[in-house]
Enzyme design. Structure first.
Site, short mmCIF file in Angstrom:
data_model
loop_
_atom_site.label_atom_id
_atom_site.label_comp_id
_atom_site.label_asym_id
_atom_site.label_seq_id
_atom_site.Cartn_x
_atom_site.Cartn_y
_atom_site.Cartn_z
N THR A 1 16.53 6.84 11.12
CA THR A 1 16.03 5.90 12.13
C THR A 1 16.03 4.45 11.66
O THR A 1 15.92 3.54 12.47
CB THR A 1 14.59 6.27 12.54
OG1 THR A 1 13.73 6.16 11.39
CG2 THR A 1 14.53 7.69 13.10
N CYS B 1 7.46 3.71 7.23
CA CYS B 1 6.11 4.05 7.70
C CYS B 1 5.15 4.15 6.53
O CYS B 1 5.55 4.25 5.37
CB CYS B 1 6.12 5.40 8.42
SG CYS B 1 7.27 5.53 9.80
N ARG C 1 13.04 -1.39 8.99
CA ARG C 1 12.09 -2.20 9.77
C ARG C 1 10.79 -1.42 9.93
O ARG C 1 10.75 -0.19 9.85
CB ARG C 1 12.67 -2.57 11.13
CG ARG C 1 12.94 -1.40 12.06
CD ARG C 1 13.58 -1.87 13.36
NE ARG C 1 13.75 -0.78 14.32
CZ ARG C 1 14.76 0.05 14.34
NH1 ARG C 1 15.72 -0.07 13.44
NH2 ARG C 1 14.83 0.99 15.27
N ASP D 1 -28.06 -4.51 -18.95
CA ASP D 1 -28.70 -4.87 -17.68
C ASP D 1 -29.95 -4.03 -17.47
O ASP D 1 -29.93 -2.80 -17.61
CB ASP D 1 -27.72 -4.66 -16.53
CG ASP D 1 -28.30 -5.06 -15.19
OD1 ASP D 1 -28.27 -6.25 -14.88
OD2 ASP D 1 -28.80 -4.16 -14.48
#
Length: 493
Positions: free
Chosen positions: A30, A34, A63, A443
């Site tokens: 295609t 994705c 694309r 701490d």
């Protein structure tokens, strides 16, 4: 991970969103790429190839998918967890350095030649710095197209393109749609039908990897907020931002599957940088599954992880600002630290206009603070010396703190300053530099929590026990702090 084909195929077939941003799936039949969690029917394994970045996919001629929008997936957690040159380069590219200073500016910041940086990025990401910056420009352009009413020519230059023609060509190539078609599609989406956009304001969603526990993340930011610079208002953390081309105000509100981000910018060219800094401040590109799996190996820490998985390390939008605030917070309460910081903001900060709330200033720059009179500070003399020495080193560049900082080198330079002990250095490494393995065994809150859980509470013994939490000790600190920290109900009912 993109080289492990079998693992990538399994992630795509299971639509596992945990791997979004780790790799991208390009479909040969295609010509589309994705994210792993794309909702469409997965292609055949022989038709899938895997890339480490969206830029690599685009450079190979693919694309972006219109369904899963892979260009808007969370960033790879590698760039937050690593301190090598590639990770530092990626953090700088995300901060817009290539668009502002070019590849030579990027290389200069990293101390390498442009050719070396190009070679390293190509080897690991399949794309060089220009291609990576171009992919980021395309994403910024899409955000501006879909969320603002700016004319397309203004969108082009705001996104960092040198010409409208380059903008049009890139958008068509990456999204297979013209810019005007992208805007038309956006106006038809249900989530944009609430009404026209507010002029000068950009609203968007910041994605993250689930799970995320927001209560202590936002609670800590709200509890330590400097008046005039930060505030918690109407279910959102708001603050001012000093940016390369101007300034901005951001409102960040947690939602179950995203962070709602509302940005008001004086110059839209700062959009990419503002998003990058907000994501780093909220640690949105972390991999909570990997972190929590490691911390659960300690049977005494595991119940805290199971109770509220997905804690993040609250960061900062400005490393120099946090360093100053860390010094102001030495051996005093949170309220006192906020008061000291607010006085500096009022005296040396840059005024801004906030029509929607109570934000009044940008936090002062090191250059502005270099002019302060030490005698005007309501601090012990030794801490005045610590603060003025820090500010001078930040202002003249001898102490560079930022996304490109080498964590070990920065620690060494901080230790060399007067008044900088392990707590201050590690707090800056954790919150300002983003080192996921920074640790605060001295701490008081960490020691109290450790004692309550039955963990060793002396710094040396706790550090030895924490060897099993590496490389995620900064996240262990968040789980320990959560036993006492300021948690607020931040998600709407």
């Amino acid at each position: 991970m993109h080289t492990d084909t079998e693992r990538c195929v399994r992630a795509v077939r299971s639509k596992d969103a945990r791997f979004d941003g780790w790799f991208f799936t390009a479909v040969l039949t295609t010509g589309i790429y994705c994210r792993p969690s794309c909702p469409v029917v997965p292609p055949k394994a022989e038709n899938m190839v895997f890339h480490p970045s969206a830029a690599s996919c685009q450079q190979a001629g693919f694309r972006a998918c219109k369904r899963c929008r892979p260009d808007t997936s969370p960033g790879s957690p590698e760039w937050n967890a690593r301190a090598d040159s590639v990770a530092r380069a990626m953090r700088l590219i995300q901060d817009g350095v290539v668009d502002r200073d070019g590849v030579t500016g990027l290389a200069r910041r990293l101390g390498y030649s442009a050719r070396q940086i190009e070679r390293q990025l190509l080897a690991e990401l399949g794309a060089g710095p220009l291609a990576l910056a171009r992919a980021q420009r395309a994403q910024t352009a899409r955000l501006l197209i879909e969320t603002t009413a700016l004319p397309m020519a203004e969108v082009a230059f705001a996104a960092g393109f040198s010409s409208v023609r380059a903008f049009n060509d890139t958008v068509r190539e990456v999204f297979a749609l013209a810019p005007t078609e992208l805007r038309a599609r956006a106006t038809r989406r249900p989530d944009t039908a609430a009404g026209p956009p507010t002029p000068g304001v950009i609203c968007l969603r910041l994605p993250f990897r689930a799970p995320l526990t927001p209560d202590n993340l936002f609670g800590h930011l709200a509890a330590t907020a400097v008046p005039g610079v930060e505030e918690w208002r109407d279910g959102a953390y708001r603050r001012t931002l000093r940016l390369p081309y101007g300034h901005g105000i951001v409102a960040l509100a947690p939602r179950p599957d995203h962070i709602r981000c509302r940005l008001a910018l004086t110059d839209p060219r700062d959009l990419t940088v503002a998003i990058s800094r907000c994501r780093r401040m909220l640690d949105l590109d972390a991999d909570p599954v990997a972190v929590d799996e490691q911390l659960r190996t300690d049977p005494l820490l595991a119940p805290l992880v199971d109770k509220a998985p997905g804690r993040r390390v609250p960061g900062t939008v400005d490393a120099a600002e946090f360093a100053v605030r860390a010094v102001l917070g030495q051996q005093v309460s949170t309220a006192a630290a906020r008061t000291h910081a607010a006085r500096l903001v009022t005296a040396y900060g840059t005024p801004v206009d906030d029509p929607e709330g109570g934000l009044t200033h940008l936090f002062p720059t090191p250059g502005a603070l270099a002019a302060l009179d030490p005698e005007s500070l309501a601090l012990p003399r030794s801490r005045r010396t610590t603060l003025t020495t820090l500010v001078a080193a930040l202002a003249d560049g001898t102490l560079p703190l930022g996304t490109d900082s080498d964590w070990d080198e920065a620690r060494a330079r901080l230790h060399a300053l007067p008044g900088f002990g392990p707590w201050t250095v590690e707090a800056i490494a954790m919150r300002a530099l983003g080192d996921p393995d920074a640790f605060l065994p001295t701490d008081l809150g960490v020691r109290r929590a450790a004692q309550g859980l039955g963990l060793p509470s002396t710094p040396a013994a706790l550090t030895a026990r924490a060897a099993g939490w590496r490389p995620w000790r900064a996240y262990a600190v968040q789980y320990l702090w959560a036993t006492e920290d300021h948690a607020i109900n931040v998600l709407p009912a």
